[in-house]
Design an enzyme around this catalytic site. Structure first.
Site, short mmCIF file in Angstrom:
data_model
loop_
_atom_site.label_atom_id
_atom_site.label_comp_id
_atom_site.label_asym_id
_atom_site.label_seq_id
_atom_site.Cartn_x
_atom_site.Cartn_y
_atom_site.Cartn_z
N HIS B 75 -0.32 -4.01 -2.80
CA HIS B 75 0.24 -4.22 -1.12
C HIS B 75 -0.44 -3.98 -0.44
O HIS B 75 -1.79 -4.51 -0.62
CB HIS B 75 1.07 -1.79 -0.93
CG HIS B 75 1.73 -1.29 -1.76
ND1 HIS B 75 2.41 -0.87 -1.92
CD2 HIS B 75 2.86 -2.11 -3.05
CE1 HIS B 75 3.23 -0.65 -3.24
NE2 HIS B 75 3.86 -1.25 -3.01
N GLU B 77 -1.86 -2.42 1.95
CA GLU B 77 -3.67 -1.60 2.09
C GLU B 77 -4.23 -2.06 1.19
O GLU B 77 -5.41 -1.74 1.48
CB GLU B 77 -2.41 -0.35 1.95
CG GLU B 77 -1.54 0.54 3.12
CD GLU B 77 -0.40 0.28 2.56
OE1 GLU B 77 0.12 -1.00 1.81
OE2 GLU B 77 0.23 1.05 3.05
N CYS B 114 3.50 3.82 1.16
CA CYS B 114 3.91 4.32 0.19
C CYS B 114 3.01 5.89 -0.66
O CYS B 114 1.93 5.70 0.28
CB CYS B 114 4.14 3.59 -1.04
SG CYS B 114 2.40 2.78 -1.58
N CYS B 117 0.19 4.62 -1.42
CA CYS B 117 -1.15 4.14 -0.59
C CYS B 117 -1.78 5.50 0.04
O CYS B 117 -3.14 5.19 0.89
CB CYS B 117 -0.41 2.88 0.14
SG CYS B 117 -0.35 1.34 -0.33
ZN ZN Z 1 1.56 1.57 -0.71
#
Ligand code: ZN
Ligand code: ZN
Lengths: 407, 213
Positions: B75, B77, B114, B117
């Site tokens: 992702h 991040e 999410c 993360c």
């Molecule tokens: Zn994430």
């Protein structure tokens, strides 16, 4: 005691106040206890409440006080209305004064639950009768599961004897180890690269780790690995102590590295093994250029996807990827079947993963998780959270705990 | 669906101490995060992007690379965090110095982090997070789990402390949703148009849900 595979339920056991039932009880003379219990068990056995003990023993102002359950009490009835005649008679004969109380409705599934429900009224607890211990694995599969976990156990000790978390991703159908990894939050393990290179380097070396049913390629696990394991120092297990990397230490992580990480606070064993599985995927199926990188339905992808007719049938899916509405594995030559992420794969992890790792396994579509040791500090699969029971997620895996026998 | 103006209003009611220039800089950093999301869209990835800001300067940026890497944990991040980890280790920073640097950093991301993360951001000890649209299926900053609150991780009884971080959502969320919607509506230009109309209607409900992020 053999190795046991226990299913970890999606929901934590319901709290005792939600699953109680009303009973009528009475304080009794201790000397009458035997007589009364015998008579009550005859005239009013506690059907469906076999886990509930008939007698409660309490100490009140230094004196032992016994109470006995007379019968069940229906919710809306007045105190004595629901009492069977025999019980009413017994109560008047012995001048008992019934009062209403609550007992646990169901047998406890865990020691913790048993302790909670015993605060209401004593119950009995038989761990061996826990229903979800029966996981339904055939003997053959159970043996393989134990072998994979033993393989993971080999990766948890660093060359200098420190214990970290380790994970192994397995394709259960092919009996193949896909990838492995261990914690790299505090240091990078020299052995790890050898292992992961060996496994991920090529299809040939990957298959040398194959497990034949009944085969014993893992038979050389030192027998003492477990006895070393149990009393050891878990403080380097990243999923248990995710913030340990911030704590002052003598080894100050100051070693320079060339373009990569010698340590990384997020490189928990699970994330490392997912990364290694992805690297293997890219290596084994390099022909998939981005535009052709089309994960198909049923978790397989056609590596030779250039057929324009097929391409037309491809539909957009919810996950950045694309699925074909009618591609089926039997239409595809088996050597080009590529799993979509870790669909269909299992992971074996020594310690119950933290919430970061557990969510990573949702993203990567793992099928089943097996862990050996619960993580009461930060575990996300039963201990602190039950991520596997989180309904909103788009993928759900099954979680099992492998109980390693204590000598 | 959250409207743009409603969310800006809500955002700055929460953090009432913000000055006008704070507001302007928050919006401009989110614009940069949106630019990263557009880069992801160009690469046919789910369009989520982020920047990490230290002392008013963008020191790292990232966008979603799950498809390219075949690693669904990549992702935006994680990409940005890895850039910093690599750079700081090249510079020879030790554990303590890395922890110190992260504790002065803020993240601007186009979609609510999410669960994975959000936990990662707590582990690295980020100072503050600003996000665009909510993530009703996977969100770890309140939508599904409130991992930004730290204490609920259950670590309080140990020597390790769960790091809480301040989290503000709804910044330029309409733009973030528009990008996601255009991904799901147009998607891979090499693939035909989807026949599933459900996507657009879900975004109209403000769910933003199909973001596997
Ligand atoms: Zn994430
Ligand atoms: Zn973890």
């Amino acid at each position: 005691m053999p190795w046991q595979i226990v299913h970890v339920p999606d929901k934590p056991p319901s709290s005792p106040e939600l699953s109680t039932v009303d009973v009528l009880a009475s304080v009794i003379e201790p000397k009458l206890a035997n007589t009364l219990v015998r008579k009550l068990n005859q005239i009013c056995p506690l059907e469906n409440l076999r886990h509930v003990k008939r007698v409660q023993k309490r100490s009140v102002e230094g004196k032992v006080e016994l109470s006995v359950i007379l019968c069940r009490q229906n919710e809306h009835e007045s105190l004595c209305a629901g009492m069977p005649n025999d019980v009413l008679q017994l109560a008047s004969t012995y001048q008992l004064s019934p009062y209403k109380t609550k007992v646990a409705k169901y047998a406890a599934l865990s020691k913790e639950e048993w302790k909670e429900q015993s605060k209401l009224w004593p119950t009995s607890y038989h761990p061996s009768t826990i229903p979800y211990e029966v996981t339904g694995f055939a003997e053959e599969e159970s043996q393989l599961i134990v072998k994979y976990m033993k393989f993971a156990m080999r990766l948890m000790t660093t060359p200098n004897g420190k214990v970290v978390n380790a994970a192994v991703i397995v394709d259960p159908l092919g009996g193949k180890i896909i990838a492995s990894g261990n914690d790299q939050t505090l240091f990078r393990l020299p052995t790890n690269e050898t292992i992961s290179n060996c496994i991920n380097g090529s299809e040939q070396s990957a298959t040398t780790f194959s497990f034949q049913h009944g085969g014993d390629s893992l038979g050389n696990i030192p027998e003492d690995s477990k006895s070393k394991l149990l009393p050891c120092d878990f403080s380097r297990v990243s999923c248990m102590y995710p913030w340990r990397w911030t704590e002052p230490r003598s080894d100050n992580g100051k070693e320079k590295c060339d373009g990569n990480f010698s340590w990384h606070p997020l490189r928990h064993a699970t994330l490392v093994s997912i990364e290694n599985a992805a690297a293997r995927d890219r290596q084994l199926f390099p022909c998939l250029e981005y535009q052709n990188n089309l994960p198909l339905r049923n978790g397989v992808c056609d590596c030779s996807e250039n057929n324009p007719i097929k391409r037309q049938k491809i539909q957009l899916s919810e996950n950045a990827g694309v699925i074909s509405e009618d591609a089926s594995p039997e239409n595809l030559p088996s050597e080009v079947l590529r799993p979509y992420l870790c669909t269909g794969f299992d992971i074996y992890i020594l310690w119950e993963p933290c919430v970061m790792c557990a969510m990573a396994l949702v993203h990567q579509r793992i099928r089943r998780i097996f862990y050996a040791f619960p993580n009461p500090i930060a575990g996300a699969l039963g201990s602190v959270y039950n991520l596997q029971g989180e309904k909103s997620l788009n993928h759900h895996y099954s979680v099992f705990r492998i109980q390693i026998p204590e000598e | 669906m959250y409207t743009f103006s409603y969310l800006i209003l809500r955002t700055f009611q929460i953090s009432g101490t913000k000055t006008m220039s704070d507001t302007a800089s928050i919006l401009s950093f989110m614009e940069l995060a949106l630019k990263q999301a557009k880069l992801a869209l160009d690469r046919l990835e789910v369009p989520v992007g982020c920047v990490i800001v230290e002392k008013g300067m963008v020191i790292a940026s990232g966008s979603n690379r799950t498809s390219e890497t075949r690693n669904a944990t990549r992702h935006a991040e994680m990409e940005a965090i890895d850039i910093l980890m690599e750079q700081w280790q090249m510079e020879g920073l030790n554990f303590e110095q890395v922890a110190q640097r992260f504790s002065t950093c803020d993240l601007y991301v186009t979609c609510e982090p999410c669960i994975m993360c959000a936990a990662a951001l707590s582990i690295i000890g980020i100072r503050e997070v600003y996000y665009g649209c909510a993530n009703d299926k996977f969100g770890g900053c309140g939508s599904i789990l409130p991992l930004h609150e730290g204490a609920s991780l259950g670590f309080s009884s140990t020597s390790s402390k769960a790091r809480a971080f301040k989290c503000t959502g709804g910044i330029l969320s309409a733009e973030a949703v528009a990008l996601l919607r255009s991904f799901y509506e147009q998607g891979n230009p090499n693939a035909p148009k989807p026949h599933r109309q459900v996507r657009a209607s879900q975004f109209q409900l403000g769910i933003g849900s199909s973001v596997d992020h």
